[in-house]
Design an enzyme around this catalytic site. Structure first.
Site, short mmCIF file in Angstrom:
data_model
loop_
_atom_site.label_atom_id
_atom_site.label_comp_id
_atom_site.label_asym_id
_atom_site.label_seq_id
_atom_site.Cartn_x
_atom_site.Cartn_y
_atom_site.Cartn_z
N ASP A 23 12.01 -16.55 -14.04
CA ASP A 23 10.81 -16.50 -14.89
C ASP A 23 9.52 -16.37 -14.10
O ASP A 23 8.45 -16.68 -14.60
CB ASP A 23 10.76 -17.73 -15.80
CG ASP A 23 10.57 -19.01 -14.99
OD1 ASP A 23 10.69 -18.95 -13.75
OD2 ASP A 23 10.31 -20.06 -15.60
N GLU A 24 9.60 -15.90 -12.86
CA GLU A 24 8.40 -15.84 -12.04
C GLU A 24 8.48 -14.66 -11.08
O GLU A 24 9.55 -14.36 -10.57
CB GLU A 24 8.27 -17.12 -11.22
CG GLU A 24 6.95 -17.80 -11.36
CD GLU A 24 6.92 -19.13 -10.60
OE1 GLU A 24 5.81 -19.54 -10.24
OE2 GLU A 24 7.98 -19.73 -10.37
#
Length: 369
Positions: free
Chosen positions: A63-64
């Site tokens: 998620d990054e």
DNA sequence: TCTGGGGTCCTAGGACCC
DNA sequence: TCTGGGGTCCTAGGACCC
């Protein structure tokens, strides 16, 4: 437990916390089973949104990601503008909030995004970097965990500004050459790392913590077989082969040891990885003839298998040495891969892993399937 | 408060070679 | 024959990150 909402965090619940403890801290929390397939799908979708902006995307986790938008500004506007657009698209297309840090370097962007979570946008202009960094606690620096923070505290250093005002040699003595030098540079906003989209894994591994500690050799061997199969499958998926196989054993008292062996040739064959892992665990006295007397056998809480020293699988198969014959294990993996592709992950597997609690130990390494 | 599972990177010592 | 220094590879452990 995988993660916690910000409401639950207010009760002291943290990710990676055992479920029982999380429930104790926050009895009213709703517990939701994870849906890894959905997370993967969302991850793929947001990474695509990033790549619509620039090819210079370096994912950091599901998620990054870091984005270098220097070259994209002519097309899409200023960096803050791009960040706002990305946040809008992620919200509209995935119904997810996200936080974005905009800064001249990767680590300042990372700190900025951390500090504007959840659902925020932080912009640190080049001439504002030091004013932003210096009041922050040392632990805000990426790479300063509990140990380094304690060491810095012993030196009387509490903020990033304190680090900046400390001679680099003092830091190197307290933290080691690499970390000391690195932190001093970061404290002055210096970070030459560039966003590199081409990074590939260095190792591939799998591990498991048992619900209750294990002493049964048969159960250990079975888990080793399962983990070896998963690691080998990941290697084949990535078209990589590993030259170094290592095992990790955590005992009931939390003492953790690793043992590694480097092979002549890289392998992606389940059986080869299993054979090496079995040797290493046997050397620890947990399996086989050399197994320590039952009373002395330590209970095992965690077992892990990792493959390192990765090389590209390339087109050619392994060179056979004089007198060596193909043993069929690699072909077996290929057939099993195809079956799993068609019929699902559980379609085929070693007989020893069929669901019987006290089943026989897996077949010993040598010999054709 | 007894600690998931996936990783990365650094350190330090020993073997080996030039 | 002894000694030194540097480079590379391997192994084990540990800090750190999400």
């Amino acid at each position: 437990m995988l993660s916690a909402t910000y409401e639950a965090r207010a009760y002291g619940v943290r990710s990676a916390m055992p479920m029982a403890r999380a429930r104790r801290l926050c009895p009213t929390a709703a517990v939701v089973a994870p849906d890894h397939a959905a997370y993967r799908a969302a991850s793929v979708a947001i990474m695509k949104i990033f790549r619509d902006v620039t090819p210079l995307v370096a994912p950091l986790s599901v998620d990054e990601a870091f984005l270098d938008v220097a070259g994209a500004r002519a097309l899409f506007g200023s960096a803050p503008r791009i960040a706002a657009d990305i946040r809008r698209r992620v919200a509209a297309e995935q119904d997810l909030t996200c936080s974005v840090g905009v800064a001249p370097s990767m680590f300042v962007a990372k700190i900025a995004s951390t500090r504007c979570k959840p659902d925020g946008l932080a912009v640190i202009a080049p001439d504002a970097v030091l004013a932003f960094l210096h009041p922050l606690p040392t632990g805000a620096l990426w790479g300063v965990g509990p140990r380094a923070e304690a060491a810095l505290t012993r030196l009387g250093l509490h903020t990033i500004g304190d680090i900046a005002d400390t001679p680099v040699d003092t830091l190197r003595r307290a933290l080691g050459d690499a970390v000391g030098t690195h932190l001093h540079r970061l404290s002055w906003g210096i970070d030459e790392r560039r966003v590199d989209p081409a990074t590939t894994e260095v190792t591939v591994g799998a591990e498991r913590t048992f619900a209750t500690d294990i002493t049964e050799p048969a159960a250990l061997a079975r888990e080793l077989l399962r983990l070896s199969g998963r690691v080998a499958g990941q290697l084949r998926l990535r078209h990589r082969r590993a030259r170094t196989i290592s095992v990790k054993v955590r005992y009931g008292d939390f003492r953790t040891v690793t043992r590694a062996r480097t092979l002549r040739d890289g392998t992606d064959v389940s059986q080869a990885i299993y054979a090496t892992a079995t040797d290493l665990v046997t050397d620890l006295g947990l399996l086989g003839a050399g197994r320590a007397a039952a009373a002395e056998v330590m209970a095992v809480r965690l077992l892990g298998v990792r493959a390192g020293n990765l090389v590209d699988a390339g087109g050619a198969s392994k060179q056979l040495r004089l007198g060596e014959r193909p043993d069929g294990w690699a072909e077996l993996d290929r057939v099993a891969d195809r079956a799993r592709e068609r019929f699902g992950a559980d379609a085929v597997g070693p007989a020893a892993l069929l669901d019987h609690p006290e089943g026989p130990p897996p077949a010993p390494p040598p010999g054709p399937p």
